[in-house]
Design a protein around this motif. Structure first.
Motif, short mmCIF file in Angstrom:
data_model
loop_
_atom_site.label_atom_id
_atom_site.label_comp_id
_atom_site.label_asym_id
_atom_site.label_seq_id
_atom_site.Cartn_x
_atom_site.Cartn_y
_atom_site.Cartn_z
N GLY A 94 6.53 -4.54 -7.44
CA GLY A 94 5.06 -4.99 -7.31
C GLY A 94 4.35 -5.36 -6.14
O GLY A 94 4.91 -4.78 -5.20
N PRO A 95 3.34 -5.91 -6.02
CA PRO A 95 2.53 -6.00 -4.86
C PRO A 95 3.28 -7.13 -3.86
O PRO A 95 2.79 -6.90 -2.73
N GLN A 96 4.22 -7.73 -4.32
CA GLN A 96 4.98 -8.72 -3.35
C GLN A 96 5.55 -7.70 -2.28
O GLN A 96 6.11 -8.34 -1.11
N ALA A 98 4.30 -5.16 -0.97
CA ALA A 98 3.43 -4.09 -0.48
C ALA A 98 3.75 -4.25 0.95
O ALA A 98 4.36 -5.11 1.78
N ASN A 100 3.40 -4.29 4.98
CA ASN A 100 2.90 -5.02 6.02
C ASN A 100 3.55 -4.97 7.35
O ASN A 100 4.71 -4.15 7.33
N SER A 165 8.61 1.09 -0.53
CA SER A 165 7.57 0.16 0.14
C SER A 165 7.57 1.44 1.57
O SER A 165 6.48 1.26 2.17
N ALA A 168 4.86 3.69 0.68
CA ALA A 168 3.69 3.17 0.09
C ALA A 168 2.41 3.47 1.01
O ALA A 168 1.27 3.80 0.26
#
Length: 202
Positions: A94-96, A98, A100, A165, A168
């Motif tokens: 999920g978006p958690q 994402a 960074n 990830s 992504a």
């Protein structure tokens, strides 16, 4: 509630500067002098508040990886075993998760571990703990699942999640990550069906 101590503030400031430096210059290029300059301190401050280079790297690893582990734990807290397993898959894909800047730091540290046995052990300890926690979640949700197969599936889920990830930033269509999540659940359901079949055949 009192303010954090000056030592805690300085340590956090140094670790933020270290993360920014490693994300930009890599692990080898992140000297204590460069980190100290980014933090607005001297090298002696680094040693005072964090320690030597090995201690700094250990603290940096904890700084970037702990939020992921805490968020994973929080996503599962208070749920029944089957709901925990679904929440785990939702979290991992999920978006958690994402991309960074911390991912650049994590990848740099893992790359550095190829030539640093001590760091490799430190990172392995973290990921093996995550693997065991995921395996425990699987066993609690899948009656009859044995330790070895739960660990194998946990490892597969970790590889899929972190591989996703890593890729992504590339312009793959949205159906790719969605399909990966479906595949993860299919793997879990296949294990559940196999264990149920074994139990029925006894």
């Amino acid at each position: 509630m009192g303010r954090p101590s000056l030592a805690e503030e300085r340590r956090e400031q140094i670790l933020r500067a270290a993360a920014q430096s490693v994300a930009r210059y890599g692990l080898a290029g992140s000297t204590q002098e460069r980190i100290a300059a980014a933090a607005g301190m001297s090298r002696s401050h680094i040693r005072h508040y964090v320690g030597n280079r090995d201690e700094l790297i250990d603290a940096l690893w904890d700084h970037v990886i702990t939020p992921y582990f805490e968020a994973t734990h929080a996503a599962l807290t208070g749920l029944a075993p089957d709901a925990q397993l679904r929440a785990l898959v939702d979290f991992l894909f999920g978006p958690q998760m994402a991309r960074n800047e911390d991912d650049l730091v994590i990848e740099a540290l893992i790359s550095g571990a190829m030539h640093d046995v001590r760091l490799r052990g430190r990172i392995y300890d973290s990921y093996s703990r995550l693997e065991r926690e995921i395996a425990k979640t699987i066993r609690e949700a899948v009656p009859g699942c044995e330790s070895a197969e739960s660990l194998q599936l946990a490892y597969a889920l970790i590889c899929m999640a972190f591989g996703h990830s890593t890729l992504a930033p590339l312009p793959f269509p949205a159906s790719r990550p969605a399909g990966l999540k479906v595949l993860a659940m299919q793997m879990i359901e296949a294990l559940r069906a196999d264990r149920a079949g074994q139990a029925a055949g006894r």
